[in-house]
Design a protein around this motif. Structure first.
Motif, mmCIF file in Angstrom:
data_model
loop_
_atom_site.group_PDB
_atom_site.id
_atom_site.type_symbol
_atom_site.label_atom_id
_atom_site.label_comp_id
_atom_site.label_asym_id
_atom_site.label_seq_id
_atom_site.Cartn_x
_atom_site.Cartn_y
_atom_site.Cartn_z
ATOM 1 N N VAL A 1 -19.350 -7.213 -55.794
ATOM 2 C CA VAL A 1 -19.181 -5.866 -55.242
ATOM 3 C C VAL A 1 -18.134 -5.919 -54.148
ATOM 4 O O VAL A 1 -18.215 -6.732 -53.234
ATOM 5 C CB VAL A 1 -20.511 -5.333 -54.649
ATOM 6 C CG1 VAL A 1 -20.294 -3.993 -53.980
ATOM 7 C CG2 VAL A 1 -21.572 -5.237 -55.714
ATOM 8 N N ARG A 2 -17.149 -5.091 -54.247
ATOM 9 C CA ARG A 2 -16.136 -4.923 -53.208
ATOM 10 C C ARG A 2 -15.966 -3.427 -53.006
ATOM 11 O O ARG A 2 -15.795 -2.685 -53.962
ATOM 12 C CB ARG A 2 -14.784 -5.491 -53.637
ATOM 13 C CG ARG A 2 -14.783 -6.966 -53.853
ATOM 14 C CD ARG A 2 -14.481 -7.694 -52.561
ATOM 15 N NE ARG A 2 -14.414 -9.105 -52.820
ATOM 16 C CZ ARG A 2 -15.254 -9.977 -52.289
ATOM 17 N NH1 ARG A 2 -16.178 -9.599 -51.479
ATOM 18 N NH2 ARG A 2 -15.155 -11.245 -52.583
ATOM 19 N N GLU A 3 -16.011 -2.992 -51.766
ATOM 20 C CA GLU A 3 -15.746 -1.593 -51.464
ATOM 21 C C GLU A 3 -14.331 -1.524 -50.940
ATOM 22 O O GLU A 3 -13.999 -2.172 -49.953
ATOM 23 C CB GLU A 3 -16.729 -1.068 -50.426
ATOM 24 C CG GLU A 3 -16.579 0.404 -50.206
ATOM 25 C CD GLU A 3 -17.781 1.020 -49.538
ATOM 26 O OE1 GLU A 3 -17.681 2.186 -49.177
ATOM 27 O OE2 GLU A 3 -18.802 0.339 -49.376
ATOM 28 N N ILE B 1 -22.538 -7.826 -44.426
ATOM 29 C CA ILE B 1 -22.222 -6.885 -45.499
ATOM 30 C C ILE B 1 -21.018 -6.075 -45.048
ATOM 31 O O ILE B 1 -21.081 -5.374 -44.037
ATOM 32 C CB ILE B 1 -23.414 -5.956 -45.817
ATOM 33 C CG1 ILE B 1 -24.563 -6.798 -46.358
ATOM 34 C CG2 ILE B 1 -22.988 -4.852 -46.776
ATOM 35 C CD1 ILE B 1 -25.765 -6.014 -46.794
ATOM 36 N N LYS B 2 -19.930 -6.190 -45.788
ATOM 37 C CA LYS B 2 -18.721 -5.423 -45.475
ATOM 38 C C LYS B 2 -18.761 -4.131 -46.285
ATOM 39 O O LYS B 2 -19.011 -4.145 -47.485
ATOM 40 C CB LYS B 2 -17.471 -6.224 -45.823
ATOM 41 C CG LYS B 2 -17.274 -7.440 -44.930
ATOM 42 C CD LYS B 2 -15.982 -8.146 -45.256
ATOM 43 C CE LYS B 2 -15.829 -9.417 -44.481
ATOM 44 N NZ LYS B 2 -15.535 -9.244 -43.098
ATOM 45 N N ALA B 3 -18.523 -3.028 -45.591
ATOM 46 C CA ALA B 3 -18.542 -1.722 -46.253
ATOM 47 C C ALA B 3 -17.762 -0.730 -45.401
ATOM 48 O O ALA B 3 -17.548 -0.954 -44.208
ATOM 49 C CB ALA B 3 -19.982 -1.235 -46.425
ATOM 50 N N ALA B 4 -17.358 0.356 -46.029
ATOM 51 C CA ALA B 4 -16.734 1.441 -45.277
ATOM 52 C C ALA B 4 -17.777 1.995 -44.311
ATOM 53 O O ALA B 4 -18.971 1.940 -44.573
ATOM 54 C CB ALA B 4 -16.244 2.528 -46.226
ATOM 55 N N ASN C 1 -13.140 3.415 -41.589
ATOM 56 C CA ASN C 1 -12.784 2.015 -41.391
ATOM 57 C C ASN C 1 -13.773 1.133 -42.117
ATOM 58 O O ASN C 1 -14.919 1.509 -42.321
ATOM 59 C CB ASN C 1 -12.838 1.667 -39.893
ATOM 60 C CG ASN C 1 -11.821 2.440 -39.096
ATOM 61 O OD1 ASN C 1 -10.701 2.624 -39.541
ATOM 62 N ND2 ASN C 1 -12.217 2.911 -37.934
ATOM 63 N N GLU C 2 -13.312 -0.059 -42.480
ATOM 64 C CA GLU C 2 -14.238 -1.042 -43.028
ATOM 65 C C GLU C 2 -14.931 -1.728 -41.863
ATOM 66 O O GLU C 2 -14.300 -2.126 -40.896
ATOM 67 C CB GLU C 2 -13.515 -2.074 -43.887
ATOM 68 C CG GLU C 2 -14.478 -3.083 -44.481
ATOM 69 C CD GLU C 2 -13.809 -4.131 -45.339
ATOM 70 O OE1 GLU C 2 -14.020 -4.109 -46.549
ATOM 71 O OE2 GLU C 2 -13.073 -4.956 -44.771
ATOM 72 N N LEU C 3 -16.242 -1.836 -41.958
ATOM 73 C CA LEU C 3 -17.039 -2.487 -40.926
ATOM 74 C C LEU C 3 -17.785 -3.663 -41.535
ATOM 75 O O LEU C 3 -17.990 -3.711 -42.743
ATOM 76 C CB LEU C 3 -18.060 -1.514 -40.331
ATOM 77 C CG LEU C 3 -17.509 -0.284 -39.618
ATOM 78 C CD1 LEU C 3 -18.659 0.602 -39.155
ATOM 79 C CD2 LEU C 3 -16.650 -0.686 -38.433
#
Length: 160
Positions: free
Chosen positions: A66-68, A141-144, A83-85
């Motif tokens: 999974v990549r956002e 967890i990287k996400a917008a 922003n990606e957080l």
């Protein structure tokens, strides 16, 4: 209605074309042409948006499926107000007999505006063996940006 849509929303193209058709039926050909030009310009702008992965920012050995991705222009500049957080998740496994698990564990973080979608908690930053009795595991967890956080959902697949 146009004011309620983001300036680069593809739905605007349809609205512009509908307005052009209405102006044409009313005999306002100059105004019809202006709406068609707006639709054409927006279509070109939207087609130039891309989603790319900066491979240098992906840790070696990362096998996440999974990549956002945020939209970028041709130069790689983000075209989003989001922003990606990196969300830091601490999981505390209880101290009762049988509290640990070898199952695959999944987490969804819900915010005011969106959610992360279900993400597998794969690699603890703190422990090689994750989800063991009386243990804290830490995950990234990287996400917008999700806005103000509201709740989480955590589950496992009962495997192992």
């Amino acid at each position: 209605m146009l004011e309620q849509l983001p300036s680069n929303d593809p739905l605007r193209i349809d609205l512009y074309l509908d307005l052009a058709t209405l102006k044409s039926y009313a005999g306002h050909l100059n105004k019809s042409m202006k709406w068609r030009q707006k639709a054409s310009a927006l279509k070109k702008q939207i087609q130039s948006i891309s989603f790319s992965i900066n491979k240098s920012k992906i840790p070696i050995g990362d096998k996440a499926t999974v990549r956002e991705l945020l939209p970028t222009d041709e130069q790689g500049n983000v075209l989003s107000d989001r922003n990606e957080l990196t969300y830091i998740v601490h999981v505390f496994t209880g101290d009762k007999y049988g509290a640990g698990t070898d199952a695959n564990v999944f987490l969804t973080i819900y915010g005011k505006s969106e959610d992360t979608g279900e993400r597998e908690l794969r690699q603890s930053k703190k422990n090689r063996e994750k989800f063991e009795r009386n243990q804290e595991d830490i995950f990234e967890i990287k996400a917008a940006s999700l806005g103000k956080l509201k709740q989480i959902k955590i589950r496992h697949d009962d495997s192992n």
